[in-house]
Scaffold this active site. Structure first.
Site, short mmCIF file in Angstrom:
data_model
loop_
_atom_site.label_atom_id
_atom_site.label_comp_id
_atom_site.label_asym_id
_atom_site.label_seq_id
_atom_site.Cartn_x
_atom_site.Cartn_y
_atom_site.Cartn_z
N ARG A 13 0.83 -1.21 0.00
CA ARG A 13 0.00 0.00 0.00
C ARG A 13 0.87 1.26 0.00
NH1 ARG A 13 -3.13 -3.71 3.05
NH2 ARG A 13 -1.43 -3.64 4.53
N MET A 14 1.86 1.30 0.90
CA MET A 14 2.71 2.50 0.97
C MET A 14 3.63 2.60 -0.25
SD MET A 14 2.12 4.66 3.17
CE MET A 14 3.58 5.59 2.74
N HIS A 132 -6.45 1.43 13.13
CA HIS A 132 -5.93 1.21 11.78
C HIS A 132 -6.77 0.16 11.06
CE1 HIS A 132 -2.38 3.34 13.28
NE2 HIS A 132 -2.07 3.55 12.01
N LYS A 136 -3.43 -4.33 9.01
CA LYS A 136 -2.18 -3.96 9.70
C LYS A 136 -1.68 -5.12 10.54
CE LYS A 136 0.02 -0.31 12.42
NZ LYS A 136 1.22 -0.31 11.57
P1 NAD Z 1 1.77 -3.81 2.92
O1 NAD Z 1 1.63 -5.14 3.55
O2 NAD Z 1 0.68 -3.27 2.04
O3 NAD Z 1 3.11 -3.78 2.02
C1 NAD Z 1 4.34 -4.32 2.42
C2 NAD Z 1 5.09 -4.75 1.16
O4 NAD Z 1 6.41 -5.14 1.54
C3 NAD Z 1 4.42 -5.94 0.46
O5 NAD Z 1 4.32 -5.70 -0.93
C4 NAD Z 1 5.38 -7.08 0.78
O6 NAD Z 1 5.42 -8.08 -0.26
C5 NAD Z 1 6.70 -6.33 0.85
N1 NAD Z 1 7.77 -7.07 1.53
C6 NAD Z 1 7.65 -7.99 2.54
N2 NAD Z 1 8.87 -8.48 2.86
C7 NAD Z 1 9.75 -7.88 2.04
C8 NAD Z 1 11.16 -7.98 1.88
N3 NAD Z 1 11.89 -8.83 2.62
N4 NAD Z 1 11.76 -7.20 0.96
C9 NAD Z 1 11.04 -6.35 0.19
N5 NAD Z 1 9.71 -6.23 0.28
C10 NAD Z 1 9.06 -6.98 1.21
O7 NAD Z 1 2.09 -2.79 4.09
P2 NAD Z 1 2.03 -1.20 4.06
O8 NAD Z 1 0.71 -0.75 4.60
O9 NAD Z 1 2.50 -0.68 2.75
O10 NAD Z 1 3.09 -0.88 5.20
C11 NAD Z 1 4.45 -1.28 5.08
C12 NAD Z 1 5.20 -0.88 6.34
O11 NAD Z 1 5.22 0.56 6.45
C13 NAD Z 1 4.56 -1.38 7.64
O12 NAD Z 1 5.59 -1.69 8.55
C14 NAD Z 1 3.73 -0.20 8.11
O13 NAD Z 1 3.49 -0.20 9.48
C15 NAD Z 1 4.66 0.94 7.71
N6 NAD Z 1 4.02 2.24 7.54
C16 NAD Z 1 4.74 3.31 7.95
C17 NAD Z 1 4.24 4.60 7.77
C18 NAD Z 1 5.10 5.76 8.17
O14 NAD Z 1 4.67 6.92 7.97
N7 NAD Z 1 6.30 5.50 8.69
C19 NAD Z 1 2.98 4.78 7.18
C20 NAD Z 1 2.26 3.66 6.77
C21 NAD Z 1 2.80 2.39 6.95
#
Ligand code: NAD
Length: 243
Positions: A13-14, A132, A136
């Site tokens: 998503r991010m 959330h 999550k």
């Molecule tokens: P998500 O599950 O939609 O996406 C995560 C992606 O990472 C997936 O496509 C997955 O296949 C990939 N992934 C998993 N293991 C991996 C690896 N070893 N190498 C490369 N890619 C890998 O999750 P999301 O909602 O996009 O969130 C991702 C992370 O960012 C979470 O930890 C979330 O809490 C965090 N987040 C942080 C903020 C911020 O502002 N800091 C905001 C939103 C989300």
């Protein structure tokens, strides 16, 4: 000349939100990778790495970025305290912005929470509530963890002061406790409330995110900033000049 970005977690998503915001903020994609891909081959062509993936991926990515001397922006959350310490020591060898939340509003919430915790003092019970989306994977959110840390720092409370949820015959609320409640459901992008409750009044500081583009734009703002910094671990308070 656009900055060349290596995006880790690109299918998430991010990751998709960052890729969508990148061109308008002056970035070109040097690579978009996800689980199973190897960042090493694409790193030399990148000016900066942005990571929103999984906590298990952070160490390997950091080791490669340090070896290639590439600045990075880490957005992944869910590391425990020991992992955070170990990873921060590694991250300090390159310029790195590491933030649990890249929104400008949330970073102001951090500053306001610190001020409120100090001014209102220990007679005001603090409860933190976050909500959330149902997908999550970690709880409480990295943002809620930071809010708890800020209250503990301001009130000089130990980590054990945090009470995660309540159930059964809990007895009266002891002074010096911080309540933490993580709600999950639907498509909520991210809500955080810090509540200060005394006898006779209650103050609530609330932030609601409705579009993850705010995190993506904040992360890209951090990426543009970090390429000009010396090695060290920074957060969004540094990027926004809120410190
Ligand atoms: P998500 O599950 O939609 O996406 C995560 C992606 O990472 C997936 O496509 C997955 O296949 C990939 N992934 C998993 N293991 C991996 C690896 N070893 N190498 C490369 N890619 C890998 O999750 P999301 O909602 O996009 O969130 C991702 C992370 O960012 C979470 O930890 C979330 O809490 C965090 N987040 C942080 C903020 C911020 O502002 N800091 C905001 C939103 C989300």
């Amino acid at each position: 000349m656009p900055l060349r970005l290596l995006l880790n977690g690109a299918k998430g998503r991010m990751g998709r939100a960052v890729a969508a915001a990148a061109p308008e903020l002056g970035f070109a994609l040097a690579g978009a990778i996800d689980a199973g891909d190897d960042p090493a081959a694409l790193l030399p062509a990148a000016d900066v790495v942005v990571d929103f993936s999984s906590p298990q991926a952070t160490r390997h990515l950091l080791e490669l970025a340090v070896a290639a001397k590439k600045p990075l922006v880490l957005g992944t959350t869910g590391h425990d305290a020991a992992a955070k310490r170990e990873l921060a020591a590694l991250a300090a060898r390159v310029p790195c912005v590491w933030a649990g939340n890249f929104s400008v509003g949330v970073n102001l919430l951090f500053a306001l929470t610190r001020r409120a915790a100090g001014v209102l003092g220990p007679d005001y019970d603090v409860e933190v509530v976050e909500m959330h989306h149902r997908f999550k994977k970690d709880a409480p959110s990295g943002t809620a963890e930071r809010l708890l840390e800020i209250v503990r720092e301001e009130r000089r409370l130990p980590a054990g002061a945090v009470r995660h949820g309540r159930s059964g015959l809990t007895g009266e609320r002891p002074p010096g406790e911080i309540g933490m409640h993580a709600l999950r459901g639907g498509d909520v992008v991210g809500d955080h409330t810090v509540m200060f409750a005394a006898l006779g009044e209650r103050l609530e500081l609330i932030h609601r995110a409705s579009d993850r583009a705010i995190f993506a734009r904040g992360a890209l703002r951090a990426a543009a900033w970090v390429v000009a910094q010396p090695a060290g671990v920074y957060d969004m308070q540094d990027v926004l000049g809120l410190r």
